[in-house]
Scaffold this active site. Structure first.
Site, PDB file in Angstrom:
ATOM      1  N   ARG A 173      -9.699 -18.884   3.384  1.00  0.00           N
ATOM      2  CA  ARG A 173      -8.423 -18.388   2.874  1.00  0.00           C
ATOM      3  C   ARG A 173      -7.938 -17.250   3.767  1.00  0.00           C
ATOM      4  O   ARG A 173      -8.631 -16.253   3.929  1.00  0.00           O
ATOM      5  CB  ARG A 173      -8.595 -17.899   1.435  1.00  0.00           C
ATOM      6  CG  ARG A 173      -7.357 -17.234   0.858  1.00  0.00           C
ATOM      7  CD  ARG A 173      -7.528 -16.894  -0.634  1.00  0.00           C
ATOM      8  NE  ARG A 173      -6.346 -16.213  -1.121  1.00  0.00           N
ATOM      9  CZ  ARG A 173      -6.278 -14.905  -1.391  1.00  0.00           C
ATOM     10  NH1 ARG A 173      -7.341 -14.132  -1.264  1.00  0.00           N
ATOM     11  NH2 ARG A 173      -5.150 -14.368  -1.808  1.00  0.00           N
ATOM     12  N   HIS A 216       0.487 -11.461   1.955  1.00  0.00           N
ATOM     13  CA  HIS A 216      -0.574 -10.517   1.588  1.00  0.00           C
ATOM     14  C   HIS A 216      -0.098  -9.126   2.035  1.00  0.00           C
ATOM     15  O   HIS A 216      -0.726  -8.475   2.868  1.00  0.00           O
ATOM     16  CB  HIS A 216      -1.901 -10.928   2.225  1.00  0.00           C
ATOM     17  CG  HIS A 216      -3.116 -10.370   1.537  1.00  0.00           C
ATOM     18  ND1 HIS A 216      -4.139 -11.153   1.046  1.00  0.00           N
ATOM     19  CD2 HIS A 216      -3.476  -9.091   1.254  1.00  0.00           C
ATOM     20  CE1 HIS A 216      -5.083 -10.383   0.512  1.00  0.00           C
ATOM     21  NE2 HIS A 216      -4.702  -9.122   0.620  1.00  0.00           N
ATOM     22  N   GLU A 263      -1.853 -11.054  -5.285  1.00  0.00           N
ATOM     23  CA  GLU A 263      -1.891  -9.889  -6.167  1.00  0.00           C
ATOM     24  C   GLU A 263      -0.556  -9.169  -6.314  1.00  0.00           C
ATOM     25  O   GLU A 263      -0.395  -8.039  -5.830  1.00  0.00           O
ATOM     26  CB  GLU A 263      -2.955  -8.897  -5.685  1.00  0.00           C
ATOM     27  CG  GLU A 263      -4.350  -9.493  -5.580  1.00  0.00           C
ATOM     28  CD  GLU A 263      -5.411  -8.461  -5.210  1.00  0.00           C
ATOM     29  OE1 GLU A 263      -5.056  -7.359  -4.785  1.00  0.00           O
ATOM     30  OE2 GLU A 263      -6.604  -8.780  -5.356  1.00  0.00           O
ATOM     31  N   ASN A 278      -8.377 -13.194  -8.288  1.00  0.00           N
ATOM     32  CA  ASN A 278      -9.196 -12.202  -7.587  1.00  0.00           C
ATOM     33  C   ASN A 278      -9.850 -11.322  -8.637  1.00  0.00           C
ATOM     34  O   ASN A 278      -9.171 -10.790  -9.524  1.00  0.00           O
ATOM     35  CB  ASN A 278      -8.329 -11.333  -6.670  1.00  0.00           C
ATOM     36  CG  ASN A 278      -7.679 -12.134  -5.547  1.00  0.00           C
ATOM     37  OD1 ASN A 278      -7.925 -13.335  -5.395  1.00  0.00           O
ATOM     38  ND2 ASN A 278      -6.843 -11.475  -4.762  1.00  0.00           N
ATOM     39  N   TYR A 330     -12.763  -8.167  -9.256  1.00  0.00           N
ATOM     40  CA  TYR A 330     -13.667  -7.157  -8.723  1.00  0.00           C
ATOM     41  C   TYR A 330     -14.451  -6.388  -9.780  1.00  0.00           C
ATOM     42  O   TYR A 330     -15.606  -6.051  -9.571  1.00  0.00           O
ATOM     43  CB  TYR A 330     -12.897  -6.159  -7.839  1.00  0.00           C
ATOM     44  CG  TYR A 330     -12.443  -6.782  -6.533  1.00  0.00           C
ATOM     45  CD1 TYR A 330     -13.315  -6.855  -5.458  1.00  0.00           C
ATOM     46  CD2 TYR A 330     -11.180  -7.334  -6.400  1.00  0.00           C
ATOM     47  CE1 TYR A 330     -12.933  -7.456  -4.263  1.00  0.00           C
ATOM     48  CE2 TYR A 330     -10.792  -7.944  -5.207  1.00  0.00           C
ATOM     49  CZ  TYR A 330     -11.668  -7.999  -4.140  1.00  0.00           C
ATOM     50  OH  TYR A 330     -11.297  -8.606  -2.972  1.00  0.00           O
ATOM     51  N   GLU A 334     -10.907 -14.200  -4.494  1.00  0.00           N
ATOM     52  CA  GLU A 334     -11.543 -13.014  -3.909  1.00  0.00           C
ATOM     53  C   GLU A 334     -12.576 -12.493  -4.899  1.00  0.00           C
ATOM     54  O   GLU A 334     -12.309 -12.407  -6.089  1.00  0.00           O
ATOM     55  CB  GLU A 334     -10.546 -11.860  -3.668  1.00  0.00           C
ATOM     56  CG  GLU A 334      -9.632 -12.061  -2.493  1.00  0.00           C
ATOM     57  CD  GLU A 334      -8.680 -10.871  -2.278  1.00  0.00           C
ATOM     58  OE1 GLU A 334      -9.002  -9.740  -2.693  1.00  0.00           O
ATOM     59  OE2 GLU A 334      -7.619 -11.099  -1.691  1.00  0.00           O
TER      60      GLU A 334
HETATM   61  C1  PNW Z   1      -7.649  -6.624  -2.960  1.00  0.00           C
HETATM   62  N1  PNW Z   1      -6.832  -1.706  -7.133  1.00  0.00           N
HETATM   63  O1  PNW Z   1      -7.045  -5.375  -3.033  1.00  0.00           O
HETATM   64  C2  PNW Z   1      -6.929  -7.271  -1.799  1.00  0.00           C
HETATM   65  O2  PNW Z   1      -6.428  -8.550  -2.046  1.00  0.00           O
HETATM   66  C3  PNW Z   1      -7.670  -7.183  -0.511  1.00  0.00           C
HETATM   67  O3  PNW Z   1      -6.751  -7.217   0.560  1.00  0.00           O
HETATM   68  C4  PNW Z   1      -8.549  -5.957  -0.503  1.00  0.00           C
HETATM   69  O4  PNW Z   1      -9.128  -5.712   0.755  1.00  0.00           O
HETATM   70  C5  PNW Z   1      -9.602  -6.154  -1.573  1.00  0.00           C
HETATM   71  O5  PNW Z   1      -9.014  -6.421  -2.830  1.00  0.00           O
HETATM   72  C6  PNW Z   1     -10.544  -4.972  -1.722  1.00  0.00           C
HETATM   73  O6  PNW Z   1      -9.849  -3.828  -2.097  1.00  0.00           O
HETATM   74  C7  PNW Z   1      -7.062  -4.520  -4.089  1.00  0.00           C
HETATM   75  O7  PNW Z   1      -6.686  -0.504  -6.849  1.00  0.00           O
HETATM   76  C8  PNW Z   1      -6.733  -3.197  -3.812  1.00  0.00           C
HETATM   77  O8  PNW Z   1      -6.886  -2.085  -8.333  1.00  0.00           O
HETATM   78  C9  PNW Z   1      -6.653  -2.278  -4.811  1.00  0.00           C
HETATM   79  C10 PNW Z   1      -6.909  -2.672  -6.113  1.00  0.00           C
HETATM   80  C11 PNW Z   1      -7.244  -3.988  -6.410  1.00  0.00           C
HETATM   81  C12 PNW Z   1      -7.319  -4.907  -5.388  1.00  0.00           C
END
Ligand code: PNW
Length: 468
Positions: free
Chosen positions: A83, A127, A172, A294, A296, A370
């Site tokens: 991707r 992106h 996002e 995505n 995290y 992601e």
């Molecule tokens: C995502 N937050 O970013 C992005 O899609 C990527 O480009 C990035 O490198 C990756 O996650 C890691 O950060 C985010 O603050 C950036 O909630 C910030 C947030 C969430 C996702």
């Protein structure tokens, strides 16, 4: 043995997409090559105080020139899919009108190379690298940007549809709208709450218009979802959880998948929404083939007075709140181990998020587009030890397996990220890669997590029919 048990629990259905992800601005560099225009991230990184250490991505990991080597690494890992995103200002330097053939040619070379190695290219149109000209004209708060995006999508689709079968629109939208226009943590760094809501709507609209303009074989939207837990059982905490879930998750899920904005979120915002025109939500709800998720972390939130923005959502530089209308909500550390971003590690949140989408929304195929973690690598000769990243990936993949077992239509997993790269406002200090990059020599080294992931993929793909 333990090792065999581990592997058998990580056996996935045939045809599952094994991937890794990147984005254009974070890896390409070559920002003035072959007629590329300026993006808002070029401008933002040039603005003092925006990025840790004043870092930028003029060169970053030079993928623009090294894409052949990088595809070879993907092939070595055994990836079935990759991707990546297309840089809009490479294709349309001014964001509209004139098309830069050399920009399209780069993505033709890249996708040809992927296909030659049996890797399925998954293309993301946006992106976060908006052409600066469009920002100068108002950016995402300006409705016209969404119309320009649909034109751009049609151009890219026309040029690459023979090579690319899976398309996604906006990566996002939450980040693009609220970190870009409310907190100011991301480009263009504006702190204008009302305009951030306009931006969010126009990013959604851009998604829907692009889906319609492309008529792609397989197309999806991409959202970043969080599991949200109230810190306690007080009414304030429950309300805080409802609010953050509303802005982070439901505002986008409801719009894309049901064609409505959640009424409670609109009530919280108490804003003049006359920029939402008749028919917009029907456009945003254009049929899609898959939803890219995505994931995290989990947020634990409190509505009690006196809180703050804990490390769960901390920004590297001084910013405003991205939580429009819910600025009083505080993000609490729940005590779980954290990554070097300060993000709590909680794979149960991934299961929660996947089941929730499968349960509460009309059926749609899901993909984890992601998932990953920043940790500090330990170098030892040619080896790069990153046991924590491996553990993170393993725990989350296990949960993917569990989700599939419980009936969630999950079709693939993309680790973020293939390689270490420019981590936005954090610069190069945060490494998310499966592959370690030496930023001075550009040498790539597979981390232990990459070797582990390759083995899992190999175990899973050896039963796949080989096409020839
Ligand atoms: C995502 N937050 O970013 C992005 O899609 C990527 O480009 C990035 O490198 C990756 O996650 C890691 O950060 C985010 O603050 C950036 O909630 C910030 C947030 C969430 C996702």
């Amino acid at each position: 043995t333990q090792e065999e048990r581990t592997r058998s629990q990580l056996r996935f259905p045939t045809g599952f997409s094994w991937g890794a992800a990147t984005s254009a601005y974070q890896i390409e560099g070559a920002v003035t090559a072959d007629g590329r225009g300026t993006s808002i991230w070029d401008t933002f990184t040039r603005t003092p105080g925006r990025v840790v250490g004043g870092e930028h991505a003029d060169v970053t990991i030079d993928h623009y020139h090294r894409y052949r080597d990088d595809v070879r690494i993907m092939a070595d890992l055994g990836l079935s899919a990759y991707r990546f995103s297309v840089s809009w200002p490479r294709i349309q330097p001014d964001g509209s009108g004139q098309i830069n053939q050399k920009g399209l040619d780069f993505y033709k070379r890249l996708t040809d190379e992927l296909l030659a190695h049996g890797i399925d290219p998954w293309l993301t149109l946006y992106h976060w690298d908006l052409p600066q000209t469009l920002e100068d004209a108002g950016g995402w708060p300006n409705r016209d940007t969404a119309l320009r995006f649909a034109d751009y999508a049609a151009v890219v689709h026309e040029a690459l549809h023979d090579r690319v079968h899976t398309w996604s629109t906006v990566n996002e939208p939450w980040c693009a709208a609220f970190l870009g226009y409310a907190s100011g943590e991301h480009a263009p760094g504006r702190r204008e709450p009302e305009n951030a809501i306009r931006a969010a709507h126009h990013l959604n609209l851009a998604h829907g218009l692009a889906v319609q303009a492309m008529d792609a074989r397989r197309v999806g939207g991409c959202v970043n979802l969080y599991a949200i837990t109230p810190a306690g059982s007080s009414e304030e905490d429950l309300d805080a959880a409802r609010r953050i879930d509303g802005l982070q998750n439901r505002f986008f899920l409801d719009a894309l998948l049901t064609g409505r904005y959640p009424q409670d979120v609109l009530d919280d915002l108490a804003m003049d929404l006359s920029f939402v025109e008749d028919g917009d939500l029907k456009t945003i709800n254009a049929p899609i083939d898959l939803l890219l998720v995505n994931y995290y972390s989990r947020f634990t939130v409190s509505g009690a007075a006196g809180g703050g923005r804990a490390s769960a959502a901390a920004a590297p530089v001084e910013t405003a709140s991205p939580w429009i209308g819910s600025e009083h909500v505080s993000f609490v550390n729940a005590g779980r181990p954290v990554t070097s971003m300060g993000w709590e590690i909680d794979e149960s949140g991934l299961l929660e998020v996947l089941r929730r989408v499968a349960r509460d929304y009309p059926p749609v195929a899901l993909v984890i587009s992601e998932n990953g973690a920043a940790f500090d690598d330990v170098l030892e000769g040619e080896r790069v030890h990153d046991a924590e990243r491996r553990a993170y990936l393993e725990a989350h993949l296990r949960v993917c397996r569990e989700a599939i077992d419980s009936g969630v239509p999950l079709e693939g997993y993309f680790a973020w990220s293939l390689m270490d790269n420019f981590e936005w406002a954090w610069g190069y200090g945060k490494r998310f890669g499966l592959v370690h990059v030496d930023y001075e020599t550009q040498r790539r080294l597979l981390k232990d997590s990459a070797l582990w992931y390759a083995e899992i993929i190999r175990q899973n793909r050896r039963h796949e029919p080989t096409d020839s």
